[in-house]
Design an enzyme around this catalytic site. Structure first.
Site, PDB file in Angstrom:
ATOM      1  N   MET A   1      -5.395   7.403  10.381  1.00 48.95           N
ATOM      2  CA  MET A   1      -5.448   6.204  11.219  1.00 48.95           C
ATOM      3  C   MET A   1      -4.775   6.495  12.568  1.00 48.95           C
ATOM      4  O   MET A   1      -5.295   7.279  13.332  1.00 48.95           O
ATOM      5  CB  MET A   1      -4.878   5.027  10.458  1.00 48.95           C
ATOM      6  CG  MET A   1      -5.755   4.637   9.261  1.00 48.95           C
ATOM      7  SD  MET A   1      -5.079   3.298   8.275  1.00 48.95           S
ATOM      8  CE  MET A   1      -6.301   3.183   6.981  1.00 48.95           C
ATOM      9  N   ASP A 162      -0.128   6.200   3.772  1.00 56.72           N
ATOM     10  CA  ASP A 162      -1.298   6.670   4.528  1.00 56.72           C
ATOM     11  C   ASP A 162      -1.043   8.025   5.195  1.00 56.72           C
ATOM     12  O   ASP A 162      -1.444   8.246   6.330  1.00 56.72           O
ATOM     13  CB  ASP A 162      -1.692   5.610   5.568  1.00 56.72           C
ATOM     14  CG  ASP A 162      -2.930   6.005   6.354  1.00 56.72           C
ATOM     15  OD1 ASP A 162      -3.802   6.697   5.789  1.00 56.72           O
ATOM     16  OD2 ASP A 162      -3.020   5.652   7.545  1.00 56.72           O
ATOM     17  N   TYR A 163      -0.367   8.914   4.495  1.00 55.28           N
ATOM     18  CA  TYR A 163      -0.287  10.284   5.011  1.00 55.28           C
ATOM     19  C   TYR A 163      -1.658  10.939   4.895  1.00 55.28           C
ATOM     20  O   TYR A 163      -2.366  10.759   3.913  1.00 55.28           O
ATOM     21  CB  TYR A 163       0.742  11.099   4.224  1.00 55.28           C
ATOM     22  CG  TYR A 163       2.166  10.733   4.537  1.00 55.28           C
ATOM     23  CD1 TYR A 163       2.814  11.279   5.641  1.00 55.28           C
ATOM     24  CD2 TYR A 163       2.864   9.834   3.733  1.00 55.28           C
ATOM     25  CE1 TYR A 163       4.124  10.945   5.930  1.00 55.28           C
ATOM     26  CE2 TYR A 163       4.173   9.490   4.019  1.00 55.28           C
ATOM     27  CZ  TYR A 163       4.803  10.046   5.123  1.00 55.28           C
ATOM     28  OH  TYR A 163       6.099   9.721   5.408  1.00 55.28           O
ATOM     29  N   GLU A 164      -2.013  11.730   5.918  1.00 58.15           N
ATOM     30  CA  GLU A 164      -3.345  12.340   5.966  1.00 58.15           C
ATOM     31  C   GLU A 164      -3.294  13.859   6.109  1.00 58.15           C
ATOM     32  O   GLU A 164      -4.327  14.522   6.009  1.00 58.15           O
ATOM     33  CB  GLU A 164      -4.147  11.702   7.104  1.00 58.15           C
ATOM     34  CG  GLU A 164      -4.238  10.181   6.935  1.00 58.15           C
ATOM     35  CD  GLU A 164      -5.113   9.501   7.974  1.00 58.15           C
ATOM     36  OE1 GLU A 164      -5.732  10.202   8.798  1.00 58.15           O
ATOM     37  OE2 GLU A 164      -5.172   8.259   7.940  1.00 58.15           O
ATOM     38  N   GLN A 165      -2.085  14.420   6.355  1.00 56.46           N
ATOM     39  CA  GLN A 165      -1.892  15.861   6.499  1.00 56.46           C
ATOM     40  C   GLN A 165      -0.582  16.227   5.801  1.00 56.46           C
ATOM     41  O   GLN A 165       0.357  15.432   5.805  1.00 56.46           O
ATOM     42  CB  GLN A 165      -1.847  16.244   7.978  1.00 56.46           C
ATOM     43  CG  GLN A 165      -3.184  15.983   8.661  1.00 56.46           C
ATOM     44  CD  GLN A 165      -3.051  15.455  10.084  1.00 56.46           C
ATOM     45  OE1 GLN A 165      -3.778  15.899  10.956  1.00 56.46           O
ATOM     46  NE2 GLN A 165      -2.164  14.524  10.343  1.00 56.46           N
TER      47      GLN A 165
END
Length: 316
Positions: A1, A162-165
């Site tokens: 996001m 909402d961690y994405e990496q």
């Protein structure tokens, strides 16, 4: 996001916190799995464009969650920004979305809860990574302490992960996130928690590991279906939704779309068509939107339409 800025945490006013939260509706049980309900969720605050809670239309028939974007365990005191081992700071537009604003939107709308999302994709234009720079125990301890201060100060009700990496293995992420949710719930600091995966195979490994170990403590899966391509049809969207039912067994999975101006994401009308099909199949637990900041340019048309869809024909 997405993400942007920094602030401090706050005090130890447990009685005031409890008083603020006594009116909040109880979270639904995760074990039931997706079925039709009237839950609508809207991320807010990441773009620093002045959007306010009061700008967004709230249907009194819906269960409505605002999700502040974001708190991040990074500091901008260094260049580039660096991880802080679980010590979270505020990166949403807190000059507009203030503690008083949170209290006021909840006072005016008894069906509204306010959560905060952890992580996001970037800070000051650079990638955010989930990173444990010391031990799992220290990360969890720092996260519980810093988030408790922020949640109490702002009168919040829940968290969204909402961690994405990632710069740790899936098992370490699952242990940290799972223990964090458990600690905040057991102490009464939060009433609900969600996760926000999307259809990248590596990202899915992390969140499916978290779900397998701690799914019973996670109330909602905010799956980012809009991350699929613009050529996605409504029928394909429904098929992708069914895949996530298999990936997160027993979960309350929300459909989703983005109101950002983009030609690379699932179109809003396609997503809403799929939502009607899912509702007809008894699978539409709710809808979330990324994000109110973008929706402002459309007069929050799709927030209104989504809530009407969820409340006009929902059984719950």
């Amino acid at each position: 996001m997405g993400s942007t800025k920094l602030i401090a945490m706050a005090a130890t006013l447990l009685p005031a916190f409890l008083a603020l939260h006594l009116h909040a509706p109880a979270a639904m049980a995760t074990a039931a799995g997706s079925s039709n309900s009237n839950l609508f969720r809207d991320y807010i605050g990441a773009l620093y464009n002045g959007v306010r809670f009061a700008d967004v239309p709230v249907d009194p028939r819906a269960r409505f969650d605002f999700i502040l974007a974001f708190v991040i365990d990074y500091t901008t005191a260094t260049e580039p920004p660096s991880p802080t081992n679980g010590r979270f700071n505020v990166f949403w537009q807190d000059t507009v979305l203030t503690p008083d604003a949170v209290a006021e939107v909840k006072r005016r709308n008894p069906n509204v809860r306010v959560a905060v999302s952890l992580g996001g994709a970037t800070v000051n234009g650079r990638p955010v990574f989930f990173n444990v720079t010391s031990s799992v125990d220290s990360w969890v301890r720092n996260a519980v302490d810093s988030l408790t201060g922020i949640i109490w100060r702002y009168g919040l009700d829940g968290i969204d992960i909402d961690y994405e990496q990632f710069q740790v293995d899936p098992a370490t992420f699952a242990e940290c996130a799972g223990r964090l949710v458990a600690a905040l719930k057991s102490s009464g600091v939060i009433r609900f928690a969600s996760i926000a995966p999307y259809g990248n195979a590596d990202v899915q490994r992390y969140y499916r590991t978290l779900w397998a170990a701690h799914g019973a403590a996670i109330d909602y899966v905010n799956f980012q279906f809009y991350a699929y391509g613009a050529s996605t049809t409504a029928a394909k969207y429904v098929s992708l939704f069914d895949e996530q039912i298999a990936n997160y067994p027993g979960a309350n999975i929300l459909a989703s779309f983005t109101t950002a101006a983009t030609n690379t994401s699932v179109p809003v009308d396609t997503a809403l068509s799929a939502c009607r099909t899912l509702q007809g199949q008894g699978k539409l637990y709710g809808i979330f939107v990324w994000a109110a900041d973008h929706s402002r340019n459309q007069g929050f048309k799709y927030e209104t339409e989504s809530q009407a869809l969820l409340t006009d024909a929902t059984t719950y």
